[in-house]
Write a protein that holds these residues in place. Structure first.
Motif, PDB file in Angstrom:
ATOM      1  N   ASN A  86      10.130 -79.141  44.813  1.00 49.41           N
ATOM      2  CA  ASN A  86       9.556 -80.402  44.337  1.00 49.41           C
ATOM      3  C   ASN A  86       9.667 -81.547  45.342  1.00 49.41           C
ATOM      4  O   ASN A  86       8.748 -82.376  45.400  1.00 49.41           O
ATOM      5  N   ARG A  99      -0.796 -85.777  42.642  1.00 46.88           N
ATOM      6  CA  ARG A  99       0.135 -84.680  42.374  1.00 46.88           C
ATOM      7  C   ARG A  99      -0.550 -83.315  42.226  1.00 46.88           C
ATOM      8  O   ARG A  99      -0.036 -82.336  42.759  1.00 46.88           O
ATOM      9  N   VAL A 103       0.688 -80.371  44.569  1.00 46.85           N
ATOM     10  CA  VAL A 103       1.229 -79.110  44.061  1.00 46.85           C
ATOM     11  C   VAL A 103       0.434 -77.932  44.616  1.00 46.85           C
ATOM     12  O   VAL A 103       1.014 -76.919  45.041  1.00 46.85           O
ATOM     13  N   ILE A 204       6.662 -75.219  39.186  1.00 46.87           N
ATOM     14  CA  ILE A 204       6.299 -76.323  40.081  1.00 46.87           C
ATOM     15  C   ILE A 204       4.969 -76.939  39.671  1.00 46.87           C
ATOM     16  O   ILE A 204       4.746 -78.144  39.845  1.00 46.87           O
ATOM     17  N   TYR A 207       5.971 -79.081  36.496  1.00 51.71           N
ATOM     18  CA  TYR A 207       7.345 -79.560  36.677  1.00 51.71           C
ATOM     19  C   TYR A 207       7.623 -80.767  35.787  1.00 51.71           C
ATOM     20  O   TYR A 207       8.621 -80.809  35.053  1.00 51.71           O
ATOM     21  N   GLU A 208       6.751 -81.760  35.822  1.00 49.06           N
ATOM     22  CA  GLU A 208       6.967 -82.972  35.044  1.00 49.06           C
ATOM     23  C   GLU A 208       6.864 -82.688  33.542  1.00 49.06           C
ATOM     24  O   GLU A 208       7.650 -83.224  32.749  1.00 49.06           O
ATOM     25  N   GLY A 238      17.379 -80.282  43.423  1.00 51.26           N
ATOM     26  CA  GLY A 238      16.312 -80.150  44.408  1.00 51.26           C
ATOM     27  C   GLY A 238      16.780 -80.474  45.813  1.00 51.26           C
ATOM     28  O   GLY A 238      16.432 -79.768  46.778  1.00 51.26           O
TER      29      GLY A 238
END
Length: 380
Positions: A86, A99, A103, A204, A207-208, A238
């Motif tokens: 991340n 994002r 990603v 990933i 992730y959020e 991380g």
């Protein structure tokens, strides 16, 4: 014919109906008995029943957890790796990339790195490992000229046993329980690697959302504090994972350059890869890799072995006091004693995987103790 209002039931009739109902109730009570009071939850029978059901439920859940322990380990490892990847996504986001595209870029880079490793490095490493195995008997013959080694070998015949074990062609099979065992072990390793890779990509990518889902399990009144603590834990994990990868790459690259300089180029890639893998293991990993390289250097040439010992002693000091503190300064803050204890406990529970996950887990636990338990004690 005159209209007449319907006659209302008289009081005597109502009284008669109520009497019939009461008579019917008395008759039912006489037939079925008077209902007793409800069973108290504090009665010994209820306590024993509920306790037994609780034990059976706990036993069943324990068996389920043990049955899926392998899957749980895969999920935890994938989540740790996703937390380590991340920071690369965050780095691209800070450079103006959205994002989803960040990603996607990181996923492409990870898959390309894996493909490059399989296509380019695996054949080279396997070839060099084969050369090392072929040269083991020659190295053992050189060791026989050492007087102390000769005394030990004359008494215990250690070198002859090692030589027969290596040249017999079945030492790998004996390690894994036969040819079928080797195949199953390799297939199991590949399957675990594939599952962890797929889970890592899923984690990933979401992730959020995954973090928000975990934070939503907390009560609304405490969700803000849980979110802040969780963000610090994930950032620490991380930072540690990415930092450990950077430190291991530094060890591998430095070993690669050193081996080419001292004339060990035919084994450089394989040995550098071994050093990089072992360097990830806390505390003893770097020493294990250095011992392997120094032993092969000694078997090839005594002067090269001495130079290798000097190099790795110097490099480990640089890594311990320069590289590691700078890389890990913003990720984990764990005292040395806690690091040792955590690594030992993790290794005893889950082997190498447990040792790798022990330090960031210990850092998260210490942070929670400081922020929750100690602060609550100070406010009393």
């Amino acid at each position: 014919m005159s209209d007449a209002a319907p006659a209302e039931p008289s009081a005597d009739a109502a009284t008669g109906e109520e009497g019939n109902e009461a008579l019917g109730a008395e008759t039912d009570e006489e037939m079925l008995g008077t209902p007793g009071p409800p069973i108290s939850r504090r009665a010994p029978y209820m306590i024993g029943l509920l306790g037994g059901l609780g034990l059976l439920t706990a036993w069943a859940l324990g068996n389920i957890v043990m049955a899926i322990s392998g899957v749980i380990v895969q999920v935890v490892v994938a989540l740790f790796i996703a937390a380590g990847i991340n920071p690369m996504v965050v780095f691209l986001e800070r450079r103006g990339m959205k994002r989803p595209y960040a990603v996607l870029t990181v996923i492409v880079i990870v898959l390309a790195a894996l493909a490059l490793f399989v296509v380019a490095l695996v054949p080279v490493i396997s070839d060099q490992v084969g050369k090392i195995s072929d040269n083991v008997p020659e190295w053992l013959d050189k060791l026989e000229h050492n007087r102390r080694i000769q005394d030990l070998d004359n008494e215990y015949h250690v070198l002859d046993k090692i030589k027969d074990f290596v040249t017999g062609g079945d030492f790998v099979s004996s390690l894994f329980g036969g040819v079928l065992g080797v195949g199953l072990a390799v297939l199991g390793l590949l399957a675990n690697a594939f599952v962890i890779t797929v889970l890592t990509l899923y984690f990933i990518a979401s992730y959020e959302k995954t973090k928000k889902a975990l934070y939503s399990l907390a009560p609304a009144s405490r969700r803000d504090r849980v979110t802040k603590l969780g963000e610090r834990i994930f950032d620490g994990i991380g930072g540690y994972v990415s930092g450990a990868f950077i430190v291991a790459c530094c060890a591998g690259l430095s070993s690669l350059v050193f081996l080419f300089v001292v004339g060990m180029g035919q084994y450089a890639v394989a040995l550098a890869f071994v050093v990089m893998l072992t360097d990830v293991i806390p505390m003893i990993g770097a020493t294990i890799g250095a011992v392997i390289v120094c032993a092969i250097c000694f078997a090839t040439d005594v002067k090269t072995g001495i130079i290798a010992i000097i190099f790795y002693i110097a490099y480990q000091q640089i890594e311990n006091y320069v590289i590691y503190p700078r890389v890990m300064s913003k990720s984990v803050d764990v005292p040395g004693v806690v690091t040792v204890i955590a690594a030992l406990v993790g290794a005893s529970l889950l082997g190498v995987v447990g040792a790798l996950l022990a330090i960031p887990t210990a850092a998260a636990i210490l942070m929670l103790i400081r922020e929750v338990l100690v602060r609550a004690q100070d406010e009393r």
